[in-house]
Design an enzyme around this catalytic site. Structure first.
Site, PDB file in Angstrom:
ATOM      1  N   LYS A 122      -9.269   2.444   1.107  1.00  0.00           N
ATOM      2  CA  LYS A 122      -8.349   2.294   2.232  1.00  0.00           C
ATOM      3  C   LYS A 122      -8.501   3.390   3.266  1.00  0.00           C
ATOM      4  CE  LYS A 122      -5.096  -0.143  -0.591  1.00  0.00           C
ATOM      5  NZ  LYS A 122      -3.744  -0.413  -0.995  1.00  0.00           N
ATOM      6  N   THR A 177       0.851  -1.193   0.000  1.00  0.00           N
ATOM      7  CA  THR A 177       0.000   0.000   0.000  1.00  0.00           C
ATOM      8  C   THR A 177       0.879   1.232   0.000  1.00  0.00           C
ATOM      9  OG1 THR A 177      -1.421  -1.212   1.517  1.00  0.00           O
ATOM     10  CG2 THR A 177      -1.901   1.090   1.261  1.00  0.00           C
ATOM     11  N   SER A 181       1.707  -1.234  -4.713  1.00  0.00           N
ATOM     12  CA  SER A 181       0.666  -0.204  -4.805  1.00  0.00           C
ATOM     13  C   SER A 181       0.274  -0.013  -6.243  1.00  0.00           C
ATOM     14  CB  SER A 181       1.177   1.127  -4.259  1.00  0.00           C
ATOM     15  OG  SER A 181       1.897   0.939  -3.082  1.00  0.00           O
ATOM     16  N   GLY A 199      -1.536  -2.711   5.661  1.00  0.00           N
ATOM     17  CA  GLY A 199      -1.374  -3.983   6.348  1.00  0.00           C
ATOM     18  C   GLY A 199      -2.463  -4.942   5.915  1.00  0.00           C
ATOM     19  N   ASP A 205       6.294   1.520  -6.760  1.00  0.00           N
ATOM     20  CA  ASP A 205       6.198   0.386  -5.840  1.00  0.00           C
ATOM     21  C   ASP A 205       5.304  -0.687  -6.449  1.00  0.00           C
ATOM     22  OD1 ASP A 205       4.340  -0.366  -2.916  1.00  0.00           O
ATOM     23  OD2 ASP A 205       6.322  -1.144  -3.439  1.00  0.00           O
TER      24      ASP A 205
END
Lengths: 137, 273
Positions: free
Chosen positions: B65, B33, B201, B79, B198
């Site tokens: 989220k 994330t 994500s 998480g 990343d």
């Protein structure tokens, strides 16, 4: 052998709640009480009691030792079962005194045994009632 | 007496497996994330990507989220998705009860204390890394909460696997006298940086701007990264003869038969007579 689990665990004798308990759940087994517990599980078991003890200690140091004594006395009174023997007591006054009636814990929300799909209701008891075979005379 | 909550029945079995059978303990999965929070002059801006992964597979390309804890206190979670959702849901419940019983509007600091006490009790087993932000009567606040229960209060925060990429953008662009538009664009750029650099994500960008007695939620404010450029046109059309025929069976069509009730047919006959 993990002794820290033993010290903090509440030890109880097996209480026969209904006649076919051993048929359904097996004979009483004390081994599980001596085996080591997960550290998080120990915290969950002792958390409320430890927090209350800390509170009482603090109150005793601030207000004098008779104040927590009064509170403990009150708690003991509320902790008594006030119904006829063999009827379960709700201990509502104890919950209100401890403040847990307005507290929400994971135990209340998740894995509610009343909503469980695996654990079944006491089938033998229900069948006995239905067929009129209960022990009550 | 049966009790609810978490079930520790398998702990003893696991201890035996590890000691006697040399079982390899599975590693904890990384948080996939990017979540970001920034304080500006009037309030707080929270941002998050929308990818939920299950190992190497994208389980949900557009999940939410940013969770509500109170009307003007929101929390972005990294998480395990179940842990973040259920933890924030429970703390939102507790905060509501508390504010009703005290008769005061909830504070961000109260939510922070409830969250950190709850997470510390479980020693990091509840893997919820949270960015808690909101505006109460004392002003705007922004906090980060780690799964073990440690917290920090900072003017800009990034968490999750894309936190390094996002933090690079935040460090470059942050200044303490930012306005709302600057803060929004900074958070947007930070999340985009996390999405692009990343692996864990991806998806769209969600923004949440909280000011005094006002909250604006920009769901999917930026969807350029989730639109797939090359896509086959549906439905799939197969030419006849592209599948090999192995066997043919022709059955005669049965005539439709009506089942008439005997008594009804007798009554009909009597009526006719």
């Amino acid at each position: 052998m993990d002794l820290s689990g033993l010290e903090t665990e509440q030890k109880t004798l097996p209480i026969i709640s209904y006649s076919s308990e051993f048929l359904e759940n097996g004979l009483p087994n004390f081994k599980s009480q001596t085996l080591p517990k997960h550290p998080v599980e120990k915290i969950q078991i002792n958390k409320q009691k430890n927090e209350r003890e800390k509170q009482y200690n603090m109150l005793g140091k601030v207000f004098g030792s008779q104040y927590p004594l009064m509170l403990r006395l009150e708690e003991e009174i509320y902790n008594q079962p006030l119904r006829l023997p063999c009827l379960p007591s709700s201990y509502l006054s104890l919950e209100v005194f401890r403040g847990t009636d307005i507290e929400v814990e994971p135990e209340d929300l998740y894995n509610d045994p009343n909503k469980s799909l695996l654990i079944q209701p006491p089938v033998h008891q229900q069948m006995e009632q239905y067929l009129g075979m209960t022990d009550l005379k | 007496m049966q009790k609810g909550g978490f079930n520790f029945d398998l702990y003893q079995r696991n201890v035996e497996l590890i000691e006697k059978n040399n079982y390899k303990v599975p590693k904890t999965t990384k948080t996939g994330t990017t979540i970001v929070g920034v304080v500006f002059s009037d309030g707080v801006v929270l941002g998050a990507d929308t990818r939920a992964t299950s190992g190497p597979i994208v389980a949900d390309p557009n999940c939410e989220k940013i969770h509500r804890i109170s009307d003007y206190i929101w929390c972005a979670g990294a998480g395990t998705a179940a842990d973040t959702e259920n933890t924030t849901g429970m703390i939102s419940l507790q905060l509501e009860l508390l504010s009703l019983s005290t008769g005061r509007s909830p504070r961000v600091r109260t939510a922070l204390t409830l969250l950190k006490n709850f997470l510390f009790r479980y020693h990091g087993y509840i893997s919820a890394a949270l960015v808690l932000g909101g505006v109460d009567f004392t002003g705007p606040h922004l906090h980060m909460i780690h799964p073990h229960g440690s917290t920090s209060t900072l003017p800009y925060i990034s968490m999750g696997s894309g936190s390094l990429a996002a933090m690079a953008v935040l460090e470059t662009g942050y200044n303490s006298k930012m306005g709302e538009e600057d803060a929004k664009s900074l958070v947007h750029q930070a999340i985009l940086s996390g999405i692009l650099n990343d692996l864990g994500s991806g998806g769209n960008v969600d923004l949440c701007v909280i000011k005094h007695k006002s909250m604006e939620f920009f769901r999917n404010i930026d969807t350029t990264n989730s639109k797939r450029k090359f896509r086959k046109k549906l439905p799939y059309m197969f030419k006849s003869g592209s599948t090999k025929i192995l066997e043919k069976q022709i059955k005669e069509k049965m005539e439709k038969m009506e089942i008439v009730n005997e008594k009804e047919s007798q009554i009909e006959e009597l009526e006719e007579l």
